[in-house]
Design an enzyme around this catalytic site. Structure first.
Site, PDB file in Angstrom:
ATOM      1  CE1 TYR A  78      -2.128   3.466   2.168  1.00  0.00           C
ATOM      2  CE2 TYR A  78      -3.825   2.402   0.853  1.00  0.00           C
ATOM      3  CZ  TYR A  78      -3.363   3.494   1.558  1.00  0.00           C
ATOM      4  OH  TYR A  78      -4.144   4.610   1.646  1.00  0.00           O
ATOM      5  CG  ASP A  79       3.190   2.243   3.457  1.00  0.00           C
ATOM      6  OD1 ASP A  79       2.034   2.701   3.547  1.00  0.00           O
ATOM      7  OD2 ASP A  79       3.829   1.808   4.431  1.00  0.00           O
ATOM      8  CB  SER A 130     -18.350  14.806  29.745  1.00  0.00           C
ATOM      9  OG  SER A 130     -18.809  15.897  30.483  1.00  0.00           O
ATOM     10  CG  LEU A 131     -21.170  10.237  27.846  1.00  0.00           C
ATOM     11  CD1 LEU A 131     -20.667   8.929  27.240  1.00  0.00           C
ATOM     12  CD2 LEU A 131     -22.654  10.410  27.539  1.00  0.00           C
ATOM     13  CD  GLU A 187     -13.089   8.739  21.926  1.00  0.00           C
ATOM     14  OE1 GLU A 187     -13.992   9.586  21.724  1.00  0.00           O
ATOM     15  OE2 GLU A 187     -12.524   8.588  23.013  1.00  0.00           O
ATOM     16  CE  LYS A 233     -23.649   7.528  22.050  1.00  0.00           C
ATOM     17  NZ  LYS A 233     -22.894   7.705  20.806  1.00  0.00           N
ATOM     18  CB  CYS A 255      21.168 -18.351  42.399  1.00  0.00           C
ATOM     19  SG  CYS A 255      21.913 -19.302  43.735  1.00  0.00           S
ATOM     20  CB  CYS A 257      20.007 -21.936  45.647  1.00  0.00           C
ATOM     21  SG  CYS A 257      19.077 -20.559  46.328  1.00  0.00           S
TER      22      CYS A 257
HETATM   23  S1  IVH Z   1     -21.156   9.864  22.797  1.00  0.00           S
HETATM   24  C1  IVH Z   1     -23.275  13.133  24.683  1.00  0.00           C
HETATM   25  N1  IVH Z   1     -20.200   7.555  22.061  1.00  0.00           N
HETATM   26  O1  IVH Z   1     -16.593   9.297  25.825  1.00  0.00           O
HETATM   27  C2  IVH Z   1     -22.568  11.980  24.168  1.00  0.00           C
HETATM   28  N2  IVH Z   1     -18.816   8.998  23.342  1.00  0.00           N
HETATM   29  O2  IVH Z   1     -17.370  10.688  28.463  1.00  0.00           O
HETATM   30  C3  IVH Z   1     -21.185  12.306  23.884  1.00  0.00           C
HETATM   31  N3  IVH Z   1     -16.575   8.115  23.761  1.00  0.00           N
HETATM   32  O3  IVH Z   1     -15.948  12.639  25.162  1.00  0.00           O
HETATM   33  C4  IVH Z   1     -20.337  11.220  23.500  1.00  0.00           C
HETATM   34  N4  IVH Z   1     -16.832   6.228  22.682  1.00  0.00           N
HETATM   35  O4  IVH Z   1     -14.582  10.883  23.938  1.00  0.00           O
HETATM   36  C5  IVH Z   1     -19.973   8.692  22.725  1.00  0.00           C
HETATM   37  N5  IVH Z   1     -19.470   5.482  21.315  1.00  0.00           N
HETATM   38  C6  IVH Z   1     -19.239   6.622  21.976  1.00  0.00           C
HETATM   39  C7  IVH Z   1     -17.996   6.896  22.584  1.00  0.00           C
HETATM   40  C8  IVH Z   1     -17.840   8.101  23.274  1.00  0.00           C
HETATM   41  C9  IVH Z   1     -15.998   6.973  23.372  1.00  0.00           C
HETATM   42  C10 IVH Z   1     -15.947   9.179  24.597  1.00  0.00           C
HETATM   43  C11 IVH Z   1     -15.945  10.534  24.006  1.00  0.00           C
HETATM   44  C12 IVH Z   1     -16.607  11.424  25.007  1.00  0.00           C
HETATM   45  C13 IVH Z   1     -16.526  10.627  26.263  1.00  0.00           C
HETATM   46  C14 IVH Z   1     -17.674  10.933  27.153  1.00  0.00           C
END
Ligand code: IVH
Length: 698
Positions: free
Chosen positions: A53-54, A99-100, A193, A310, A449, A454
């Site tokens: 590929y490279d 964040s979660l 990600e 989710k 050793c 030993c």
């Molecule tokens: S959803 C509001 N889905 O987890 C929902 N996040 O603590 C926002 N992450 O900052 C993120 N895999 O870096 C979502 N399948 C995924 C994920 C994911 C990794 C990370 C992401 C986010 C953090 C949240």
């Protein structure tokens, strides 16, 4: 003397109009590279290797350099950009990157769910579960189908513009296509990600170890460091990867009404999405999915630190809203962390059966990978040096799956101001147990050793001799072996078989009753009829594990024949290389070993022959993994049977494993097999299979 014209101007002159042949080749190369990208990323079925590929990319780059009028911005070569940047520009996120909240198990998940029910006054939810990738969150902006900007999450409101670095990622589409029968929004944002696969992480660390550089700690930090390089060519050399998991803002019509549809849409227009995502309609199924991946996480080639759950419906997501920086409609089911930081109190040294000295870390106990860890392996002295860990350091400790806890490396930042508390470790000059001088061959990692007598070596040799893989005599654990040596009841392996004559002394030992002792003697007696290969394993000859012992036993048939074998004879054995042959030869030449064998054979009357060679070969070419405890046979017996029928016994399931025989327990290997799509059968089915293949017919 004539000076050649500068390269650049020469190229420019010849490139004013590219010849038709060059144009055609450039187009063919681009199409070919894109096709390989598709096979690699969309189908996970590459048809050429990385080097090939490279080579294609490199040929294309040369052609574009020679014919600048053929260069285009969306050429695959533009992904590997060497453009240096002056720091990163700031990007304001149009919508905050959230964040979660976390849950750590079923109960907490149910609490989260009950809040959803309470807030919405409904219970007919659909959820999408996705592995939580342990990497770096990024936002990607596309305009008219083209990738125009990529940024880090930053503080959630403002991130860094890392577009050139993201362009180096092969799986990131530079251009997306409208889905079949549909159109693309004018502009939209996809979030995901960036991560480094475990394979790439090991490759990078092997390179660093070879050049004496400090090792990277984990794939996540390495991915983060790689993405935030000012020189994008460094990012390019790290082979990062990407999953998108969220559709951000959209200019124009939103192409989906649910998260699951949005993911399918992202995939359809060319983004890499995680194939393990699943949709469920009950919270119990969600929990089962999460628990499943907690057990199987090690089978994946990338690190995950949990599962993201989710609410599927976008209208419901909007209705549920956000508190602070966390949406109510999503939650992270977190797995126990596999790395933790703790203080390295001291580096101690243990002595093994062959006399090898092994340094290990005595730690301030820390909870990691779901267990309390107070000790961790450091492998050997070279490894301690490569890691540059010092006594008194704060270190990163890792415990993943069944693997023995390891020290990953020092936290350099916490050395500042405490340098005087740190001590550089040196291997001792004398054995920590018997004080005999320590030997070390130049260029070898191991220290030994020098005292063959030993006491620890003898105790460990006894453990090994009586162990499951060798003579398999139950009742000789670590404590028992150490006691026998310490009380002077055993001075050599052969003394083991004299123990019945020392009945009274043994009965005087704490915790041994007459019944236990008689049972032990009976097992000792029975062990004398074990086949030759088990005796060979038990002798603890360096390099002779179970495969080699079998090869020797099968080839020579009797101990007598093996004892008189010449170096040439040994080198002629299938599967035995020159180093092992030498080791075996010298072992048998040693007069101490000859005396030991004489006693085992003449006084104890141990068996000195191997079983007749396998009749069948009905498992020829099959690798089988055995796990858990069986009903009819011991694990050892099942493994011996497989080998005697021509099969191989695998330590852990891989894609090449024919099937896994699983008894009670055996969870991790079974889960790994299931994750790999390898068949798992129970003991009864295994026996049936053997009969189907003609076992017992002859
Ligand atoms: S959803 C509001 N889905 O987890 C929902 N996040 O603590 C926002 N992450 O900052 C993120 N895999 O870096 C979502 N399948 C995924 C994920 C994911 C990794 C990370 C992401 C986010 C953090 C949240």
């Amino acid at each position: 003397m004539t000076t050649p014209p500068p390269r650049r101007s020469r190229r420019q002159t010849s490139a004013t109009s590219a010849p038709e042949a060059a144009r055609a080749r450039v187009e063919a190369l681009r199409a070919e590279i894109l096709e390989h990208d598709r096979r690699y990323y969309e189908q996970a079925a590459p048809t050429i290797g990385d080097n090939q590929y490279d080579a294609l990319v490199s040929e294309l780059r040369d052609l574009e350099a020679a014919h600048p009028d053929l260069a285009t911005q969306d050429s695959p070569t533009q992904r590997v950009s060497g453009r240096p940047a002056e720091g990163f520009a700031v990007v304001e996120h149009r919508e905050p990157m959230l964040s979660l909240g976390n849950v750590f198990g079923r109960e907490e998940l149910l609490v989260w769910y009950q809040r959803l029910v309470r807030l919405t006054e409904r219970s007919d939810f659909a959820f999408v579960c996705e592995p939580k990738i342990d990497g770096l969150a990024i936002a990607l902006v596309y305009r008219d189908g083209r990738f125009v900007q990529g940024s880090t999450r930053g503080d959630g409101t403002r991130g860094e513009n890392i577009t050139p670095n993201l362009e180096t990622i092969r799986s990131l589409p530079k251009q997306v296509r409208a889905p079949q029968g549909g159109t693309l929004p004018t502009a939209f944002e996809a979030r995901g990600e960036v991560y480094l696969s475990k394979v790439e992480f090991s490759r990078l660390n092997e390179q660093r170890a070879a050049s004496g550089e400090q090792l990277y700690m984990n794939p996540r930090n390495t991915a983060a460091g790689s993405l935030r390089q000012l020189d994008a060519s460094i990012t390019a050399s790290r082979r990062l990867d990407l999953f998108t998991y969220q559709l951000g803002w959209v200019e124009g019509e939103r192409p989906a009404a649910t998260h699951y549809e949005a993911i399918a849409w992202l995939k359809a227009i060319g983004f890499p999405t995680n194939p393990l995502a699943e949709r469920f309609t009950t919270i119990e199924d969600v929990a089962t999915f999460c628990e499943g991946w907690a057990a199987k996480r090690d089978a994946l080639d990338y690190e995950i630190d949990g599962v993201v759950v989710k609410v599927d419906d976008f209208a419901l997501q909007r209705a549920l809203g956000v508190v602070g920086r966390e949406p109510r409609w999503a939650v992270a089911w977190k797995f126990p962390a596999e790395q933790a930081v703790t203080r390295l109190r001291e580096i101690q040294v243990s002595v093994g059966r062959t006399g090898v000295l092994t340094p290990f870390a005595a730690l301030e106990p820390v909870f990691v990978g779901g267990a309390n860890v107070g000790m961790a392996t450091l492998h050997n002295f070279d490894h301690v040096r490569a890691l540059d860990v010092r006594e008194g350091d704060d270190v990163i400790v890792q415990r993943a799956g069944d693997v023995i806890p390891q020290v990953v490396g020092p936290v350099l930042a916490s050395r500042v101001g405490r340098e005087h508390e740190l001590r550089v470790f040196h291997m001792p000059d004398t054995c920590p147990v018997c004080d005999a001088p320590v030997e070390h061959d130049e260029g070898e990692a191991a220290y030994y050793c020098s005292n063959p007598d030993c006491p620890v070596r003898l105790a460990r040799s006894l453990e090994h001799f009586t162990g499951r893989a060798a003579l398999d005599i139950e009742g000789f654990g670590e404590v028992m072996c150490a006691t026998l040596v310490a009380r002077g009841l055993v001075h050599s392996l052969a003394d083991l078989y004299d123990l019945p004559a020392k009945r009274d002394e043994l009965l005087a030992l704490e915790g041994i009753g007459a019944k236990t002792l008689d049972a032990l003697f009976a097992r000792l007696e029975a062990s004398k009829s074990q086949p030759l290969h088990r005796l060979l394993i038990g002798l603890g000859i360096r390099h002779v594990g179970s495969e080699t012992a079998r090869a020797l036993a099968t080839h020579f048939g009797t101990l007598d024949a093996l004892r008189v074998a010449t170096l040439e004879d040994l080198q002629g054995v299938d599967g035995i290389g020159p180093i092992v042959a030498q080791g075996v030869y010298h072992w048998f030449q040693d007069t101490r070993h000859q005396a030991l064998l004489d006693r085992l054979v003449n006084d104890a009357h141990v068996r000195t022959t191997e079983d007749a060679p396998a009749r069948g070969g009905i498992l020829d070419g099959l690798t089988i993994v055995v796990t858990g405890s069986m009903e009819r046979w011991s694990r050892n017996e099942v493994e011996s049977l497989i080998k005697s029928l021509g099969g191989k016994v695998g330590a852990s399931p891989t894609k090449k494993t024919a099937f896994v025989v699983s008894g009670d327990g055996g969870g991790t290997k079974r889960d790994k097999a299931e994750a790999l799509g390898v068949e798992v059968i129970d003991e009864a089915t295994f026996i049936e299979r053997l009969h189907e293949r003609g076992w017992g017919d002859r």
